[in-house]
Scaffold this motif. Structure first.
Motif, PDB file in Angstrom:
ATOM      1  N   THR A  88       0.838  -1.190   0.000  1.00 22.46           N
ATOM      2  CA  THR A  88       0.000   0.000   0.000  1.00 22.46           C
ATOM      3  C   THR A  88       0.878   1.247   0.000  1.00 22.46           C
ATOM      4  OG1 THR A  88      -1.850   1.075   1.146  1.00 22.46           O
ATOM      5  CG2 THR A  88      -0.165   0.078   2.524  1.00 22.46           C
ATOM      6  N   ASP A  89       0.270   2.413  -0.071  1.00 22.39           N
ATOM      7  CA  ASP A  89       1.036   3.656  -0.037  1.00 22.39           C
ATOM      8  C   ASP A  89       0.491   4.565   1.067  1.00 22.39           C
ATOM      9  OD1 ASP A  89      -1.368   4.097  -1.217  1.00 22.39           O
ATOM     10  OD2 ASP A  89      -0.613   5.503  -2.716  1.00 22.39           O
ATOM     11  N   LEU A  90       1.134   5.716   1.238  1.00 20.04           N
ATOM     12  CA  LEU A  90       0.758   6.617   2.324  1.00 20.04           C
ATOM     13  C   LEU A  90      -0.199   7.697   1.835  1.00 20.04           C
ATOM     14  CD1 LEU A  90       4.299   7.101   3.907  1.00 20.04           C
ATOM     15  CD2 LEU A  90       2.398   5.819   4.909  1.00 20.04           C
ATOM     16  N   ILE A  91      -1.222   7.978   2.660  1.00 18.54           N
ATOM     17  CA  ILE A  91      -2.135   9.085   2.347  1.00 18.54           C
ATOM     18  C   ILE A  91      -2.275   9.949   3.603  1.00 18.54           C
ATOM     19  CG2 ILE A  91      -3.448   7.853   0.574  1.00 18.54           C
ATOM     20  CD1 ILE A  91      -5.540   7.236   2.752  1.00 18.54           C
ATOM     21  N   PRO A  92      -2.625  11.234   3.425  1.00 12.10           N
ATOM     22  CA  PRO A  92      -2.788  12.075   4.619  1.00 12.10           C
ATOM     23  C   PRO A  92      -4.025  11.655   5.420  1.00 12.10           C
ATOM     24  CG  PRO A  92      -3.104  13.355   2.579  1.00 12.10           C
ATOM     25  CD  PRO A  92      -2.849  11.951   2.169  1.00 12.10           C
ATOM     26  N   ASP A  93      -3.942  11.790   6.742  1.00 12.92           N
ATOM     27  CA  ASP A  93      -5.075  11.462   7.616  1.00 12.92           C
ATOM     28  C   ASP A  93      -5.409  12.711   8.430  1.00 12.92           C
ATOM     29  OD1 ASP A  93      -6.278   8.691   9.292  1.00 12.92           O
ATOM     30  OD2 ASP A  93      -6.327  10.672  10.239  1.00 12.92           O
ATOM     31  N   ALA A  94      -6.638  13.206   8.259  1.00 10.13           N
ATOM     32  CA  ALA A  94      -7.021  14.490   8.870  1.00 10.13           C
ATOM     33  C   ALA A  94      -6.999  14.414  10.400  1.00 10.13           C
ATOM     34  CB  ALA A  94      -8.405  14.901   8.379  1.00 10.13           C
ATOM     35  N   ASN A  95      -7.491  13.290  10.957  1.00  8.42           N
ATOM     36  CA  ASN A  95      -7.522  13.150  12.426  1.00  8.42           C
ATOM     37  C   ASN A  95      -6.119  13.136  13.011  1.00  8.42           C
ATOM     38  OD1 ASN A  95     -10.181  13.105  13.078  1.00  8.42           O
ATOM     39  ND2 ASN A  95     -10.399  10.897  12.690  1.00  8.42           N
ATOM     40  N   LYS A  98      -4.515  16.554  12.869  1.00  5.63           N
ATOM     41  CA  LYS A  98      -5.026  17.445  13.909  1.00  5.63           C
ATOM     42  C   LYS A  98      -4.322  17.162  15.246  1.00  5.63           C
ATOM     43  CE  LYS A  98      -9.524  17.305  14.107  1.00  5.63           C
ATOM     44  NZ  LYS A  98     -10.960  17.401  14.304  1.00  5.63           N
ATOM     45  N   GLN A  99      -4.160  15.858  15.536  1.00  7.50           N
ATOM     46  CA  GLN A  99      -3.534  15.476  16.809  1.00  7.50           C
ATOM     47  C   GLN A  99      -2.049  15.866  16.831  1.00  7.50           C
ATOM     48  OE1 GLN A  99      -4.740  14.569  19.542  1.00  7.50           O
ATOM     49  NE2 GLN A  99      -2.995  13.751  20.697  1.00  7.50           N
ATOM     50  N   VAL A 100      -1.358  15.662  15.710  1.00  5.29           N
ATOM     51  CA  VAL A 100       0.064  16.052  15.641  1.00  5.29           C
ATOM     52  C   VAL A 100       0.185  17.561  15.875  1.00  5.29           C
ATOM     53  CG1 VAL A 100       2.082  16.240  14.127  1.00  5.29           C
ATOM     54  CG2 VAL A 100       0.721  14.136  14.131  1.00  5.29           C
ATOM     55  N   ALA A 101      -0.700  18.333  15.245  1.00  4.56           N
ATOM     56  CA  ALA A 101      -0.678  19.797  15.406  1.00  4.56           C
ATOM     57  C   ALA A 101      -0.907  20.170  16.873  1.00  4.56           C
ATOM     58  CB  ALA A 101      -1.734  20.437  14.506  1.00  4.56           C
ATOM     59  N   LEU A 102      -1.843  19.466  17.511  1.00  7.05           N
ATOM     60  CA  LEU A 102      -2.169  19.741  18.920  1.00  7.05           C
ATOM     61  C   LEU A 102      -0.959  19.508  19.813  1.00  7.05           C
ATOM     62  CD1 LEU A 102      -4.784  20.305  20.716  1.00  7.05           C
ATOM     63  CD2 LEU A 102      -4.762  17.856  21.145  1.00  7.05           C
ATOM     64  N   ALA A 114       8.787  17.109   8.827  1.00  4.75           N
ATOM     65  CA  ALA A 114       8.737  15.868   9.609  1.00  4.75           C
ATOM     66  C   ALA A 114       7.342  15.682  10.200  1.00  4.75           C
ATOM     67  CB  ALA A 114       9.780  15.911  10.712  1.00  4.75           C
ATOM     68  N   ALA A 115       6.731  16.767  10.655  1.00  7.15           N
ATOM     69  CA  ALA A 115       5.376  16.690  11.207  1.00  7.15           C
ATOM     70  C   ALA A 115       4.397  16.261  10.115  1.00  7.15           C
ATOM     71  CB  ALA A 115       4.975  18.036  11.798  1.00  7.15           C
ATOM     72  N   GLU A 116       4.587  16.842   8.940  1.00  4.14           N
ATOM     73  CA  GLU A 116       3.735  16.479   7.799  1.00  4.14           C
ATOM     74  C   GLU A 116       3.832  14.970   7.532  1.00  4.14           C
ATOM     75  OE1 GLU A 116       2.105  19.322   6.235  1.00  4.14           O
ATOM     76  OE2 GLU A 116       0.850  17.595   5.727  1.00  4.14           O
TER      77      GLU A 116
END
Lengths: 414, 414
Positions: A88-95, A98-102, A114-116
């Protein structure tokens, strides 16, 4: 019964720089919910070795738990290995994003590439945002089997096992019920406690009992297998009752309960306050007391009086006492306990003075000698201990015995 | 270069009752002599699982090290599994028998059937009598590969690794040298440090670098393989120099050195003294400082002032400061640092005040907010931190940042 394979990843494990505590933490939690760990594998930050371990585990286990190598730097290759393994490959996950940003925001860290990268998850995985860090957990579902990936930082890993994997597997692991109950004791040696318990068959009646010694005391773990939760609970309660009938005064708590929590609860119930004067324990008792949320209600002041001057200036220990008996003596310990109680205006004053080592011992006052005193409205009591070698172990044992002295005073145990 | 596979055997490991320290001990020793541990496997006291692990390891590793299950009780099945694996049977060994008798005699234990069984070894193995226990070590020789079996009791295992396996493999493992060096940093996030280092290829020039994060900071581990010790040391020194050129101010120590040791050494060298006033860290800084033997020379007094009253009475924090700014504020932190310095008559006063949680937070002052202040002859500086959630982690991070503030003051780093 479901079986599990634990895979821990990291070069630091293969060179022996880090002791693998994650394996034991995960195994302990799975065991509690009736999941049988049948194998543990450790490999380095090496894609081929990781893939070989995945293949082997996924063929034979109902649950595969992987930890390590999920961070944002170049040596963290677990996520790409997992993508290869599950094609499989990597896709962005909104949840997750949000948690990483928090988390970054909480720590005042900026958003970076790196956060991205941390916010990207494999397309066919279910992601579990990390409550205390930035690397999310991942779950892949097979046919009646599950593959979990967790970060390797022990406290992050533990949070996610408790909050996510244990509840999930408890739902999916089937019928068998295992119950454990741990009784925590202090102040008695393993062999003496065994003697005091007497005939174990009579106490256990088919249950199992493990003696788990540590610096802080001995834990007794009761294990029961049964077909229903009700039956298991009934058997455990019976064993516990029979153990308590033989050794109640040494048992200060159950489960994960620490002595500082027990003492804190007892003080709260009695609306009493405590102050501590520490010499050889060097702040460790205060640290333990303040590990308990809400401790400010009963713990007001701790003094780490390492020098003779501070014992005199801060605690009003008379210089004549220090001169005649020395800093490590019954008289000094009692003067410290009475002094801190008066200074802080608390109901109880607790004091330690001793020789933590490795230097400072003598034939009359060897390393490991500690005097502990407790002052309250009824007067001052003091006890002499010999805790052996090892600076940190002496601090740990002395802190445990000191808190236990408060517990015993509050309960009226001699 | 020789590679090794470590196999640890025991049900107690699979239920998480015991943390597997043997793996790390063996890996550390092998690593030192240039043997590369590529995998570690843990299985229970189960013959089929043990044989499967033996097969896999013996196919791929130059050295297989097995520990556990060699004792005299019913659940110790490793010796019979080894016999099955190498298609052999047990014969008495006179040397081993003599050593078992000696050990039993030392401990005043009688000779039993179990002792007789310990003196039997597989026909085609070379036995190594156990210097501190009764279960002998066993070695089977393949074509340029070796299979070792050791008891699982950690101190027996360790003795035999040092006295037997290390000298043997040093002779047989060839020329290769591995060197590691760990740089300890604090005060910078993993992703930011990676950014600051820039192009890793240029820094490493063929060496390897691992980022090892923990609550207390990030360790950078450099790994180098070379043909001679001199060459390895030269490469390591070059990498370290290039890393320090990019990030020197964040590096407080190397190897296993803790920040409290570094600060203690710096104070000793400067003939300076330190006192600490702790609110949210609750004694943890004092505990860390006093973990260092000899700390009484520079650390004289620690005050754990949890209540506003004790901040006023013990540290002379003005009630107007507490009233106007609150206990968790720059002004209170600075008054605490100046207060403890004056009270204790030390060169440096260090103070912490914050919200360790889980309760007590507000939108303006959330859980994890900590003010840290340091007072010295030049005045008082203070820094605001956001440490996120988790009571113990907030204490750990705050203690590390506080000690690092002292280090930075002493070195004149902003």
């Amino acid at each position: 019964m479901m079986n599990a394979h634990i895979i821990t990843i990291g070069d630091e494990l293969l060179i022996g720089q880090v002791i693998n505590t994650n394996q034991a933490t995960i195994a302990d939690r799975l065991n509690e919910i009736g999941v049988d760990v049948t194998e543990m594998t450790t490999v380095g930050d090496d894609t081929e070795a990781i893939l070989a371990a995945f293949t082997r585990a996924w063929e034979s286990a109902g649950a595969v738990i992987v930890t390590g190598g999920l961070g944002p730097t170049h040596d963290d290759i677990t996520k790409s290995a997992v993508c290869r393994f599950f094609r499989t490959d990597l896709i962005p996950d909104a949840n997750v994003r949000k948690q990483v940003a928090l988390i970054l925001n909480q720590r005042n860290f900026p958003w970076t590439d790196a956060a991205e990268a941390q916010a990207m998850v494999p397309r066919n995985a279910t992601a579990f945002p990390n409550p205390v860090g930035t690397a999310p957990g991942l779950r892949f579902d097979g046919e009646n089997r599950w593959f979990f990936v967790l970060p390797g930082v022990p406290f992050e890993m533990k949070e996610m096992v408790d909050a996510w994997i244990v509840p999930f597997l408890r739902q999916h692991a089937g019928e068998n019920v295992i119950r454990h109950r741990t009784l925590r004791t202090t102040g008695i040696a393993e062999s003496l406690l065994a003697q005091q318990l007497g005939d174990l068959d009579q106490i256990l009646q088919g249950a199992r009992l493990a003696f788990l010694p540590s610096t802080m005391g001995l834990r007794l773990r009761i294990t029961v297998h049964a077909r229903t939760a009700g039956e298991a609970d009934r058997i455990v309660a019976g064993v516990e009752e029979r153990i308590r009938a033989k050794a109640s005064t040494y048992i200060y708590g159950t489960g994960e309960e620490e002595l500082e929590e027990v003492v804190g609860r007892m003080l709260t119930e009695r609306n009493m306050t405590l102050a501590v004067a520490e010499s050889c324990t060097g702040g460790f008792i205060a640290h333990r007391l303040t590990n308990v949320s809400g401790s400010s209600a009963y713990f007001t002041y701790g003094a780490v009086t390492y020098s003779n001057e501070s014992k005199m200036n801060i605690l009003d220990v008379p210089s004549s006492v220090l001169g005649a008996h020395g800093a490590v003596s019954r008289e000094t310990a009692e003067a410290m306990a009475a002094g801190i109680r008066k200074k802080a205006g608390t109901d109880i004053g607790l004091a330690t003075t001793g020789i933590a080592g490795p230097t400072g011992g003598s034939p009359e006052k060897p390393v490991g000698l500690v005097w502990i005193a407790c002052a309250d409205a009824a007067g001052v009591v003091s006890v002499k201990f010999m805790f052996g070698e090892g600076r940190l172990r002496v601090k740990e044992r002395a802190s445990q015995s000191a808190l236990d002295l408060v517990r015993r005073r509050l309960l009226g145990i001699e």
